[in-house]
Design an enzyme around this catalytic site. Structure first.
Site, PDB file in Angstrom:
ATOM      1  N   GLY A 151      11.287   7.423 -10.038  1.00 51.14           N
ATOM      2  CA  GLY A 151      10.607   6.297  -9.393  1.00 51.14           C
ATOM      3  C   GLY A 151       9.123   6.234  -9.739  1.00 51.14           C
ATOM      4  O   GLY A 151       8.609   5.200 -10.188  1.00 51.14           O
ATOM      5  N   VAL A 175       1.248 -10.825   4.433  1.00 49.53           N
ATOM      6  CA  VAL A 175       1.353 -12.091   3.701  1.00 49.53           C
ATOM      7  C   VAL A 175       2.301 -13.009   4.465  1.00 49.53           C
ATOM      8  O   VAL A 175       3.455 -12.669   4.710  1.00 49.53           O
ATOM      9  CB  VAL A 175       1.872 -11.848   2.266  1.00 49.53           C
ATOM     10  N   PRO A 187      16.231  21.921 -17.190  1.00 47.98           N
ATOM     11  CA  PRO A 187      14.810  22.287 -17.252  1.00 47.98           C
ATOM     12  C   PRO A 187      13.977  21.228 -17.974  1.00 47.98           C
ATOM     13  O   PRO A 187      14.520  20.444 -18.751  1.00 47.98           O
ATOM     14  CB  PRO A 187      14.835  23.578 -18.079  1.00 47.98           C
ATOM     15  N   LYS A 191       7.128  21.970 -10.319  1.00 43.81           N
ATOM     16  CA  LYS A 191       8.554  21.695 -10.566  1.00 43.81           C
ATOM     17  C   LYS A 191       8.821  21.933 -12.053  1.00 43.81           C
ATOM     18  O   LYS A 191       8.157  21.342 -12.905  1.00 43.81           O
ATOM     19  CB  LYS A 191       8.865  20.241 -10.187  1.00 43.81           C
ATOM     20  N   ALA A 224       3.329   2.775  -5.141  1.00 42.65           N
ATOM     21  CA  ALA A 224       3.123   1.840  -6.248  1.00 42.65           C
ATOM     22  C   ALA A 224       1.778   1.124  -6.111  1.00 42.65           C
ATOM     23  O   ALA A 224       1.018   1.007  -7.085  1.00 42.65           O
ATOM     24  CB  ALA A 224       4.263   0.817  -6.294  1.00 42.65           C
ATOM     25  N   SER A 231       0.371  -4.537   4.735  1.00 40.41           N
ATOM     26  CA  SER A 231       0.704  -4.877   6.111  1.00 40.41           C
ATOM     27  C   SER A 231       0.420  -3.685   7.015  1.00 40.41           C
ATOM     28  O   SER A 231       0.789  -2.548   6.684  1.00 40.41           O
ATOM     29  CB  SER A 231       2.181  -5.255   6.193  1.00 40.41           C
ATOM     30  N   GLY A 258       0.816  -1.226   0.000  1.00 44.42           N
ATOM     31  CA  GLY A 258       0.000   0.000   0.000  1.00 44.42           C
ATOM     32  C   GLY A 258       0.840   1.262   0.000  1.00 44.42           C
ATOM     33  O   GLY A 258       0.471   2.262   0.611  1.00 44.42           O
ATOM     34  N   ALA A 306       9.545  14.105  -5.746  1.00 43.51           N
ATOM     35  CA  ALA A 306       9.732  14.899  -6.963  1.00 43.51           C
ATOM     36  C   ALA A 306       9.325  14.041  -8.162  1.00 43.51           C
ATOM     37  O   ALA A 306       9.535  12.828  -8.164  1.00 43.51           O
ATOM     38  CB  ALA A 306      11.184  15.334  -7.097  1.00 43.51           C
ATOM     39  N   VAL A 331       9.294   8.142   0.958  1.00 40.88           N
ATOM     40  CA  VAL A 331       9.942   9.200   0.175  1.00 40.88           C
ATOM     41  C   VAL A 331       9.390   9.114  -1.251  1.00 40.88           C
ATOM     42  O   VAL A 331       8.589   8.231  -1.552  1.00 40.88           O
ATOM     43  CB  VAL A 331      11.483   9.062   0.153  1.00 40.88           C
TER      44      VAL A 331
HETATM   45  P1  FAD Z   1       7.016   0.932  -0.401  1.00 35.82           P
HETATM   46  O1  FAD Z   1       6.690   2.349  -0.190  1.00 35.82           O
HETATM   47  O2  FAD Z   1       8.197   0.370   0.315  1.00 35.82           O
HETATM   48  O3  FAD Z   1       5.719   0.095  -0.002  1.00 35.82           O
HETATM   49  C1  FAD Z   1       5.777  -1.285   0.275  1.00 35.82           C
HETATM   50  C2  FAD Z   1       4.420  -1.759   0.756  1.00 35.82           C
HETATM   51  O4  FAD Z   1       4.436  -3.183   0.830  1.00 35.82           O
HETATM   52  C3  FAD Z   1       4.012  -1.264   2.140  1.00 35.82           C
HETATM   53  O5  FAD Z   1       2.648  -0.884   2.114  1.00 35.82           O
HETATM   54  C4  FAD Z   1       4.166  -2.517   3.039  1.00 35.82           C
HETATM   55  O6  FAD Z   1       3.258  -2.517   4.125  1.00 35.82           O
HETATM   56  C5  FAD Z   1       3.823  -3.608   2.033  1.00 35.82           C
HETATM   57  N1  FAD Z   1       4.362  -4.921   2.405  1.00 35.82           N
HETATM   58  C6  FAD Z   1       5.656  -5.311   2.487  1.00 35.82           C
HETATM   59  N2  FAD Z   1       5.715  -6.609   2.889  1.00 35.82           N
HETATM   60  C7  FAD Z   1       4.433  -7.038   3.039  1.00 35.82           C
HETATM   61  C8  FAD Z   1       3.836  -8.260   3.424  1.00 35.82           C
HETATM   62  N3  FAD Z   1       4.550  -9.349   3.790  1.00 35.82           N
HETATM   63  N4  FAD Z   1       2.483  -8.335   3.490  1.00 35.82           N
HETATM   64  C9  FAD Z   1       1.708  -7.261   3.164  1.00 35.82           C
HETATM   65  N5  FAD Z   1       2.230  -6.080   2.775  1.00 35.82           N
HETATM   66  C10 FAD Z   1       3.568  -5.968   2.724  1.00 35.82           C
HETATM   67  N6  FAD Z   1      10.652   8.482  -6.656  1.00 35.82           N
HETATM   68  C11 FAD Z   1      10.278   9.575  -7.322  1.00 35.82           C
HETATM   69  O7  FAD Z   1       9.514   9.492  -8.288  1.00 35.82           O
HETATM   70  N7  FAD Z   1      10.750  10.805  -6.941  1.00 35.82           N
HETATM   71  C12 FAD Z   1      11.620  10.979  -5.926  1.00 35.82           C
HETATM   72  O8  FAD Z   1      11.986  12.108  -5.616  1.00 35.82           O
HETATM   73  C13 FAD Z   1      12.060   9.831  -5.241  1.00 35.82           C
HETATM   74  N8  FAD Z   1      12.933   9.923  -4.209  1.00 35.82           N
HETATM   75  C14 FAD Z   1      13.363   8.795  -3.593  1.00 35.82           C
HETATM   76  C15 FAD Z   1      14.337   8.882  -2.599  1.00 35.82           C
HETATM   77  C16 FAD Z   1      14.825   7.735  -1.993  1.00 35.82           C
HETATM   78  C17 FAD Z   1      15.902   7.842  -0.965  1.00 35.82           C
HETATM   79  C18 FAD Z   1      14.287   6.462  -2.349  1.00 35.82           C
HETATM   80  C19 FAD Z   1      14.786   5.207  -1.690  1.00 35.82           C
HETATM   81  C20 FAD Z   1      13.304   6.371  -3.305  1.00 35.82           C
HETATM   82  C21 FAD Z   1      12.843   7.520  -3.954  1.00 35.82           C
HETATM   83  N9  FAD Z   1      11.889   7.440  -4.960  1.00 35.82           N
HETATM   84  C22 FAD Z   1      11.522   8.566  -5.637  1.00 35.82           C
HETATM   85  C23 FAD Z   1      11.238   6.179  -5.292  1.00 35.82           C
HETATM   86  C24 FAD Z   1       9.865   6.117  -4.634  1.00 35.82           C
HETATM   87  O9  FAD Z   1       9.997   6.344  -3.243  1.00 35.82           O
HETATM   88  C25 FAD Z   1       9.216   4.764  -4.860  1.00 35.82           C
HETATM   89  O10 FAD Z   1       9.226   4.475  -6.230  1.00 35.82           O
HETATM   90  C26 FAD Z   1       7.793   4.761  -4.389  1.00 35.82           C
HETATM   91  O11 FAD Z   1       7.672   5.238  -3.083  1.00 35.82           O
HETATM   92  C27 FAD Z   1       7.199   3.390  -4.485  1.00 35.82           C
HETATM   93  O12 FAD Z   1       7.483   2.595  -3.381  1.00 35.82           O
HETATM   94  P2  FAD Z   1       6.714   1.227  -3.297  1.00 35.82           P
HETATM   95  O13 FAD Z   1       5.263   1.478  -3.198  1.00 35.82           O
HETATM   96  O14 FAD Z   1       7.198   0.351  -4.398  1.00 35.82           O
HETATM   97  O15 FAD Z   1       7.273   0.557  -1.943  1.00 35.82           O
END
Ligand code: FAD
Length: 501
Positions: A348, A187, A98, A80, A17, A41, A14, A52, A49
């Protein structure tokens, strides 16, 4: 009349992504009889994070039919128009990347004409002096009047800074209102059918969730794609050295700038992202060149100590690379589970969006699904490689002498990037292998910004007399100045958006 059986799509995770996937896919699949369920979870947090973005997000918002003002208010967003890189080439040096293009003449990017003007006319202005977005950034202007359109809005050559948590919450409300089921649960086990596909997941409390298609949005862990299906992670640590980040939000700035700031520090770089409610700060660094404590201290020293005192630094590990295949059997990894290249060019969220667009384009139809899956995987691999090459480019151009910077520019350069650089050195064209996200223009901004110029302009421009080009160049700058004069300050625009709920 026979009814199409309802099919189940299960999203695990959640974060940004998960909720982008739920809200976007539901718009397409609900009509086809799919039920989407998102499980997250209650104990494992999101990465928190990702603030941008790049201009493609405008396409996402328009596809979702969101009102831009409503989206901006809900997500504490600001505009931006690009990224300012400070101290990257050397201490005191600054260049700007830009959005958008500076212009084109007879179908050729203005870059080549600017080059000719520079070489033959001894002109001294920077290439970005022809960019409207760059001028607006310098003058801290917004890209439109409140309630009105503008050329930048029409061409969609702008993006946003946003609060990642608020964005996920906003999308969650949209998705659940439109029929997506939302469950909390962790999970614990995955059941596979006799062919190896995922049949169901055990989410605790005696609950099992069966699905036809699973979307793995579990972050760096890749619970389904890697831990269950064993898809390998292709590590890119040999190209990009930064593997850690320390993050520390600060109170909002009175005058939020319409661009992201990226400042090179001793062992990496620091971002500053202005939202309407706070300022995001983080230091992306190499664990080989700084400890977490040193990195946190460096961030505090740079980010304004007085304001930082109340903020606790949060430390993150980053895994740089991509999946072997983002789509394996009946599971598609989206977000950090599918790959991550450091956040220098804010890609990202874009890669999440592209994964979803490509998934819809190649959605299983029950007929040669293997071909659709292969097409999806090829496109996603190319996108990750494109981002990787573009990020590596920023590091190999630097002239800094600290150990980190020497190591960062001595990395193995991917062949695709080396070929483009060789082509550029000659006449400014790059013959890019992939340019879905970053065109030649984007590369020109980075290369010219670091003082790297080709030997001559491309032949078509080289053979053209300079005389008729000069007034066109002058006119572009005059038009940009007139446009900038007609636009409000970014501060006033953000205030107007937030004053009109
Ligand atoms: P997460 O946010 O990690 O979410 C994972 C989810 O999975 C959580 O809800 C968790 O509860 C769930 N989960 C995990 N294990 C289980 C399980 N066993 N059972 C049930 N649920 C589970 N992107 C940009 O576009 N611009 C930016 O400026 C940018 N800055 C960034 C800076 C940093 C330092 C980093 C590391 C990343 C950055 N990104 C940026 C990338 C961006 O943060 C990610 O692409 C975005 O947040 C997507 O994360 P996610 O949803 O894939 O994973």
């Amino acid at each position: 009349m026979t009814q199409t059986p309802r099919r189940n799509l299960v999203i695990v995770g959640g974060g940004t992504a998960g909720w982008m996937a739920a809200s976007y896919l539901n718009r397409f699949l609900v009509r086809k009889g799919w039920q989407i369920t998102l499980v997250e979870s209650p104990d494992i947090g999101t990465i928190g994070v990702g603030e941008a973005t790049i201009p493609s997000l405008v396409r996402f918002l328009r596809a979702m039919d969101f009102d831009e003002d409503v989206f901006m208010r809900r997500c504490a967003a600001t505009y931006k128009l690009g990224i300012a890189f400070t101290d990257w080439f050397g201490h005191g040096h600054r260049y700007f990347h830009p959005f958008g293009i500076c212009g084109s003449i007879n179908g050729l990017d203005l870059f080549h004409f600017w080059m000719k003007h520079r070489i033959e006319g001894q002109a001294t202005e920077a290439y970005t002096d022809y960019s409207l977005q760059s001028l607006l950034a310098d003058e801290a202007k917004g890209p439109r009047q409140h309630g009105a359109d503008s050329p930048i809005m029409r061409t969609g050559t702008y993006a946003f800074h946003l609060d990642a948590g608020a964005f996920a919450q906003f999308l969650k409300e949209v998705a659940t209102a439109e029929g997506v089921r939302h469950l909390f649960g962790e999970v614990r086990a995955v059941r596979r059918d006799p062919w190896g596909d995922i049949a169901a997941i055990d989410i605790g409390g005696g609950r099992e969730l069966a699905g036809d298609l699973f979307i793995d949005c579990t972050g760096f862990r890749g619970l389904l794609i890697e831990e269950t299906l064993g898809d390998p992670w292709i590590d890119w640590g040999r190209y990009l050295l930064c593997d850690r980040a320390v993050v520390m939000p600060l109170p909002r700035e009175d005058d939020p700038l319409p661009y992201t700031r990226s400042t090179a520090l001793d062992a990496g770089w620091m971002w500053q992202i202005p939202l309407s409610t706070r300022t995001g700060n983080g230091y992306v660094y190499s664990s080989q060149h700084a400890s977490p404590d040193q990195a946190a201290q460096a961030l505090i020293d740079r980010a304004d100590l007085r304001r930082a005192r109340s903020a606790d630094p949060r430390h993150l590990k980053m895994r740089i690379g991509r999946r072997g295949n983002g789509w394996v059997r009946n599971c598609v990894a989206v977000g950090l589970a599918s790959g991550f290249v450091e956040p220098l060019e804010s890609t990202g969220i874009h890669l999440i969006q592209r994964a979803l667009e490509l998934l819809v384009d190649n959605f299983p139809a029950g007929d040669r699904d293997d071909l659709l899956r292969a097409a999806y995987n090829r496109r996603m691999q190319a996108l990750y490689e494109e981002v990787r090459d573009f990020i590596v480019l920023h590091y190999v151009l630097t002239d800094r002498v600290e150990p980190f910077w020497r190591d960062a520019r001595s990395v193995a350069i991917p062949d695709t990037l080396q070929d483009s650089l060789d082509a550029y050195e000659m006449d400014g064209r790059m013959h890019l292998t992939h340019s879905d996200i970053f065109s030649e223009t984007n590369h020109h901004f980075i290369l010219a910004g670091n003082g790297r110029l080709p030997r001559r302009p491309t032949a078509r421009v080289d053979f053209t007399p300079l005389q008729p080009i000069v007034p066109v160049l002058r006119q572009i700058r005059e038009q940009n100045r007139a446009m900038a004069a007609s636009l409000p300050s970014h501060r006033a625009l953000i205030a107007a958006i937030n004053a009109n709920p």
